[in-house]
Design an enzyme around this catalytic site. Structure first.
Site, PDB file in Angstrom:
ATOM      1  CE  LYS A  54      -4.613  -1.280   1.087  1.00  0.00           C
ATOM      2  NZ  LYS A  54      -4.458  -2.689   1.549  1.00  0.00           N
ATOM      3  CB  SER A  79      -9.390  -0.691  10.152  1.00  0.00           C
ATOM      4  OG  SER A  79      -9.524  -1.577   9.065  1.00  0.00           O
ATOM      5  CD  GLU A 205     -13.756 -11.222  -3.564  1.00  0.00           C
ATOM      6  OE1 GLU A 205     -14.190 -10.097  -3.398  1.00  0.00           O
ATOM      7  OE2 GLU A 205     -14.447 -12.166  -4.011  1.00  0.00           O
ATOM      8  N   GLY A 209     -16.115 -13.530   2.051  1.00  0.00           N
ATOM      9  CA  GLY A 209     -16.392 -12.190   1.538  1.00  0.00           C
ATOM     10  C   GLY A 209     -16.162 -12.128   0.048  1.00  0.00           C
ATOM     11  CG  ASP A 211     -17.040  -7.878  -2.239  1.00  0.00           C
ATOM     12  OD1 ASP A 211     -16.343  -8.425  -1.363  1.00  0.00           O
ATOM     13  OD2 ASP A 211     -16.630  -6.936  -2.934  1.00  0.00           O
ATOM     14  CB  SER A 305      -0.771  -8.252  -0.510  1.00  0.00           C
ATOM     15  OG  SER A 305      -1.459  -9.023   0.451  1.00  0.00           O
TER      16      SER A 305
END
Ligand SMILES: *Cc1c(COP(=O)(O)O)cnc(C)c1O
Length: 320
Positions: A54, A79, A205, A209, A211, A305
């Site tokens: 990130k 978070s 994923e 979750g 989605d 990651s």
């Protein structure tokens, strides 16, 4: 309306990151190769600054601020790793940063964000409206909002990890990328489509979750309640508009991994490769091992990651 980022934006981001982000190692493991019958290349963003990819997206986005924006600084919510990425990038670039974090975020992540010089404002995610708080901060202090994934500069920055991977090892047959809101996957897809056009690109994923999988397969963004999973970096409820557009166009499929498979991958990385990888960072390898994609004889890239997991928690998870 901003347009979608392109591979040229990934290249420009790589220039901005040069000398600021680590060029993380690509590691191999004989055992992983034997397990999959393939040649596996791990891009290890757990060794990136602040412990996750990130930093790339945040630093790229903040580098593009003009003089007025720099003076007022950046505001965001997170978070997790995006909070630390924004705080560290802002400190390097000499601008103020306010990070809105839920009051139940892991203390280690709150402390790390403050440690990088970010001003942390805690809010009650069950009682307070995050969007309203963000907008008030942006208005009162004139700060620019940089979201964790749905922003062209963030996506382009995240894509630099897979650009480095492909520049280093050449073309791949398959690429497995962790998927939360899709910043990493969309940026990775931009890089892979340009540098390894025939490579199959998968987002992965947590099963609880999925989605992104539902969105990918139905052709429209599906929103779900916050999923219960140990992959705390992929608890997003929906893909973003920009990330979904690139994922739909450039990604081959979205797969899932169970929490038990993530723990197994975490143990593998610790035992065999002597690496601390956070649960979310294990998604790609877990799917390479278990999702049923035929990989024998193929060249396989796996993006790890991040590595930010409290060591007490790490021990608990390995004991599961
Ligand atoms: C944020 C994060 C992800 C998910 O990235 P998106 O860009 O939201 O899809 C995966 N792994 C780690 C370690 C992260 O911090």
């Amino acid at each position: 309306m901003t347009t979608l980022p392109t591979y040229a934006d990934v290249v420009a981001a790589a220039d901005r990151l040069h000398g600021h982000a680590h060029r993380t190692p690509v590691l191999r493991s004989r055992t992983a190769d034997d397990m999959l019958g393939a040649s596996v290349f791990f891009k290890c963003e757990n060794f990136q600054r602040m412990g996750a990819f990130k930093f790339r997206g945040a630093f790229n986005a903040l580098s593009r601020f003009d003089a007025v924006q720099r003076l007022a600084g950046v505001v965001t919510f997170s978070s997790g790793n995006h909070a630390q990425a924004v705080a560290l990038s802002a400190r390097i670039l000499g601008m103020p940063a306010v990070i809105l974090m839920p009051s139940d975020a892991p203390q280690a992540k709150i402390d790390a964000t403050r440690g990088y010089g970010g001003e942390v404002i805690l809010f009650d995610r069950f009682k307070e409206d995050r969007e309203a708080l963000l907008q008030a901060l942006a208005r009162e202090r004139g700060m620019t909002m940089i979201p964790p994934f749905d922003h062209p500069d963030v996506m382009a920055g995240q894509g630099t990890a897979v650009k480095e991977l492909l520049d280093e090892v050449g073309e791949l047959d398959h690429l497995f990328v962790c998927l939360g809101g899709g910043g990493l996957l969309s940026g990775s897809a931009l890089a892979a489509r340009a540098l390894s056009p025939r490579c199959k690109i998968y987002g992965v994923e947590p099963e609880a979750g999925n989605d992104g999988q539902q969105s990918f397969r139905s052709g429209q963004i599906v929103r779900i309640p916050t999923p219960q999973t140990i992959a705390d970096g992929a608890q997003s409820q929906a893909l973003g508009h920009y990330t979904f557009a690139v994922i739909q166009r450039d990604v081959d499929d979205v797969l899932t991994a169970t929490d038990a498979q993530l723990v197994q991958a975490m143990r593998f990385f610790a035992e065999r490769m002597k690496m601390v990888v956070e649960p979310t960072g294990c998604l790609g390898f877990a799917a390479a091992c278990h999702a049923g994609v035929p990989l024998v004889g193929q060249r396989v890239g796996v993006v790890i990651s991040g590595g930010n997991v409290d060591l007490g928690r790490f021990g608990e998870l390995l004991a599961l």
